[in-house]
Design a protein around this motif. Structure first.
Motif, short mmCIF file in Angstrom:
data_model
loop_
_atom_site.label_atom_id
_atom_site.label_comp_id
_atom_site.label_asym_id
_atom_site.label_seq_id
_atom_site.Cartn_x
_atom_site.Cartn_y
_atom_site.Cartn_z
N LEU A 151 16.08 -71.98 45.88
CA LEU A 151 17.52 -71.74 45.78
C LEU A 151 17.84 -70.25 45.68
N GLY A 152 16.84 -69.49 45.28
CA GLY A 152 17.03 -68.06 45.08
C GLY A 152 15.97 -67.51 44.15
N ARG A 153 15.77 -66.20 44.22
CA ARG A 153 14.70 -65.60 43.42
C ARG A 153 15.05 -65.46 41.95
N ASP A 154 16.35 -65.43 41.63
CA ASP A 154 16.75 -65.26 40.24
C ASP A 154 17.96 -66.14 39.94
N VAL A 155 18.35 -66.17 38.68
CA VAL A 155 19.46 -67.02 38.23
C VAL A 155 20.74 -66.68 38.98
N LYS A 156 20.99 -65.40 39.18
CA LYS A 156 22.22 -64.98 39.84
C LYS A 156 22.32 -65.50 41.27
N SER A 157 21.25 -65.37 42.05
CA SER A 157 21.28 -65.83 43.45
C SER A 157 21.34 -67.35 43.53
N ARG A 158 20.63 -68.03 42.62
CA ARG A 158 20.68 -69.51 42.60
C ARG A 158 22.08 -69.98 42.22
N SER A 159 22.68 -69.28 41.26
CA SER A 159 24.03 -69.65 40.80
C SER A 159 25.06 -69.47 41.90
N LYS A 160 24.93 -68.40 42.67
CA LYS A 160 25.87 -68.12 43.75
C LYS A 160 25.82 -69.21 44.81
N LEU A 161 24.61 -69.65 45.15
CA LEU A 161 24.45 -70.68 46.17
C LEU A 161 24.99 -72.03 45.69
N ILE A 162 24.61 -72.44 44.48
CA ILE A 162 25.07 -73.73 43.94
C ILE A 162 26.58 -73.71 43.75
N ALA A 163 27.15 -72.57 43.39
CA ALA A 163 28.61 -72.46 43.22
C ALA A 163 29.33 -72.77 44.52
N LYS A 164 28.80 -72.27 45.66
CA LYS A 164 29.41 -72.54 46.96
C LYS A 164 29.38 -74.04 47.27
N ILE A 165 28.27 -74.69 46.94
CA ILE A 165 28.15 -76.14 47.18
C ILE A 165 29.16 -76.90 46.33
N MET A 166 29.29 -76.51 45.07
CA MET A 166 30.21 -77.20 44.16
C MET A 166 31.65 -77.07 44.62
N LEU A 167 32.03 -75.91 45.14
CA LEU A 167 33.40 -75.73 45.63
C LEU A 167 33.67 -76.63 46.83
N ASN A 168 32.68 -76.78 47.71
CA ASN A 168 32.83 -77.70 48.85
C ASN A 168 32.93 -79.15 48.38
N ILE A 169 32.11 -79.51 47.43
CA ILE A 169 32.12 -80.89 46.90
C ILE A 169 33.44 -81.18 46.21
N ASN A 170 34.01 -80.17 45.59
CA ASN A 170 35.30 -80.33 44.89
C ASN A 170 36.42 -80.77 45.84
N ASP A 171 36.24 -80.53 47.15
CA ASP A 171 37.27 -80.88 48.13
C ASP A 171 37.06 -82.25 48.78
N ILE A 172 35.97 -82.94 48.43
CA ILE A 172 35.70 -84.25 49.04
C ILE A 172 36.53 -85.33 48.35
#
Length: 517
Positions: A151-172
């Motif tokens: 998902l990413g090398r560190d917490v920040k990069s993993r968080s950024k990616l998962i955040a994008k997924i959650m925003l998309n899911i929020n619209d389903i």
């Protein structure tokens, strides 16, 4: 708008969202891995919204927010008890999906990161420990590894990616009354369908198209509005059993699934469809070799087992009460009839069973022929054989059939054969059964109609004369006479063509001579 058109529109909307999410994850991990994050987060959103709905109702008279109530130790304890009793789990206010989305939208000033999400997921499971609901919630999110370096090398990069997924899911939109698709099941099929090569599996192992599910569900609920229970021994995402619940009230759902990831998906799907943890019992084990519900008998059984799967076919099973009466076991290379025998054993005397199988079960000989003869001649359990179009299941183009079984049959002197293989809508990648195709199948089955080139109620004597071979063309004549050819007309036309060719040759010769000059 017809049901199938509504399904297609909703699927298109869902697929666009899934494609956007998959693109965010593509290149960082295999499709078989990123589907687990998407499906897990869809499910977490559902659990969260269900919590909010229930809490708002509990606090309606107090006119106080969930967050404020949680600060009061006495109110917090009362809310925990009520939530565990009513929905089986607890999600704290700051871990609600909606609250995390708010934190995500704040950008760098927000509190969201993947570690917060991991704590949120953990608290769901922890809240059920020692409760009646514990088994139904354990390991549900095991396939969603939020600490993965993919998902990413560190917490920040993993968080950024998962955040994008959650925003998309929020619209389903998956909680509305007019939603005709199985969101988790359809999402699973789509993700596997798009990335099957890297996933290494086919969704057809787990997922049954909505229209086929509808046929099975309608068949097992004919004349019934209230079912004691329903059972799917190879339940996959549980979409088949849940479809039965759209046709009749089901008091309890039972299922078994061999693959752990899909077993988790089935439990998620039950909860997502608002089936209380108290009203379903889904087990994770091999159905034929490790059955978990042998003491139960079921009023409705639906199944789409893996086609021609391998099993041990060990002689010890000749002593097993599910198989002993037949005298033969299904071959080790084809477990189709092993699943049928298991389901027949589980079927209640007043029950109906509908199972999707490959056409080979209709005519293969040896042990399968012996089993088929026993089911028809000795027990008279087979009620109908329905041939479906080819290429309607993802992952396989082979034609399939539905076998319907009853232990107490009213039409004791015949077996209904339906050839529905030629009535469908052709699709780019998959063929589809239309609403009118489904309605025709059900109407023909319910009224046991004999329709020229479509269906025929064959007497048991006729089936016996065919040596219990159930190949549908033996009973439903679909032969179309070819149009007679007028030889003289053809001969005259050929002569005309020869004359036209001669004329063209003369014309060409004239043009060539002019070009030479």
């Amino acid at each position: 708008m017809t049901t199938s058109e509504l399904q297609r529109q909703q699927q298109a909307d869902l697929h666009k969202k899934l494609w956007d999410m998959a693109n965010d994850l593509r290149g960082q991990m295999e499709a078989s891995e990123f589907k687990n994050y998407i499906l897990g987060l869809i499910f977490y959103r559902f659990l969260s919204e269900k919590t909010e709905t229930r809490v708002n109702k509990l606090l309606e008279e107090d006119k106080i927010s969930y967050a404020k109530a949680w600060e009061d130790k006495e109110l917090q304890a009362g809310l925990k008890d009520e939530l565990i009793q009513q929905i089986g789990y607890v999600i704290e206010p700051n871990y609600l999906f909606s609250n995390m989305v708010v934190e995500i939208t704040k950008g760098d000033s927000g509190k969201f990161d993947v570690e917060m999400l991991q704590r949120a997921v953990n608290t769901v499971t922890e809240s059920t420990l020692g409760a009646v609901s514990e088994d139904e919630f354990q390991h549900l999110f095991d396939d969603m590894d939020l600490a993965s370096s993919k998902l990413g090398r560190d917490v920040k990069s993993r968080s950024k990616l998962i955040a994008k997924i959650m925003l998309n899911i929020n619209d389903i939109p998956f909680l509305h009354d007019d939603v005709e698709i199985d969101v988790l099941g359809d999402a699973y099929e789509y993700l596997i369908g798009q990335f099957a090569a890297s996933a290494g599996k086919k969704a057809g192992e787990f997922y049954t198209p909505q229209q086929v599910s509808k046929i099975l569900a309608k068949i097992v609920t004919v004349g019934k509005t209230d079912l004691k229970n329903v059972y799917d021994p190879t339940c996959g995402s549980a979409s088949l059993a849940l479809r039965v619940g759209k046709e009749a009230y089901v008091r309890k759902y039972y299922g078994q699934e061999k693959v752990s990831t899909t077993y988790n998906l089935a439990r998620m799907n039950m909860l997502l469809h608002d089936i209380s943890y108290q009203n379903f019992d889904i087990q994770n084990a091999d159905t034929v070799e490790e059955p978990r519900h042998l003491d139960e008998r079921f009023e409705a059984i639906v199944a789409n087992p893996p086609y021609s799967a391998k099993w041990s076919s060990d002689e010890k099973y000749l002593q097993d009460e599910r198989f002993s009466a037949y005298g033969r076991l299904a071959p080790a290379s084809k477990a189709d009839f092993a699943f049928v025998q298991h389901m027949i054993h589980q079927l209640d005397d007043n029950g109906t069973m509908a199972v999707v199988l490959p056409h080979g079960v209709l005519f293969r000989g040896a042990a399968e022929g012996v089993i088929r003869k026993y089911l028809i001649d000795d027990k008279n359990y087979l009620d109908a054989v329905i041939g479906l179009p080819a290429n309607i299941f993802f992952g396989t183009s082979i034609p399939t059939c539905i076998l319907v079984f009853k232990k107490c049959r009213e039409a004791e002197d015949n077996i209904l054969f339906i050839d529905a293989s030629k009535e469908f809508e052709k699709g780019k990648n998959q063929n589809r059964l239309r609403d009118e195709d489904v309605e025709k199948i059900i109407d023909t089955y319910v009224n046991r109609k004999s329709i020229v080139k479509y269906s025929y109620a064959a007497s048991l004597k006729e089936v016996k004369t065919q040596d219990y071979n159930l190949n549908i063309p033996r009973y439903v004549d679909t032969f179309e006479e070819e149009e007679q050819i007028d030889i003289q007309t053809v001969k005259n036309r050929l002569q005309e063509i020869d004359e036209e060719i001669a004329d063209i040759d003369i014309e060409l010769e004239k043009y060539l001579k002019e070009l030479e000059v």
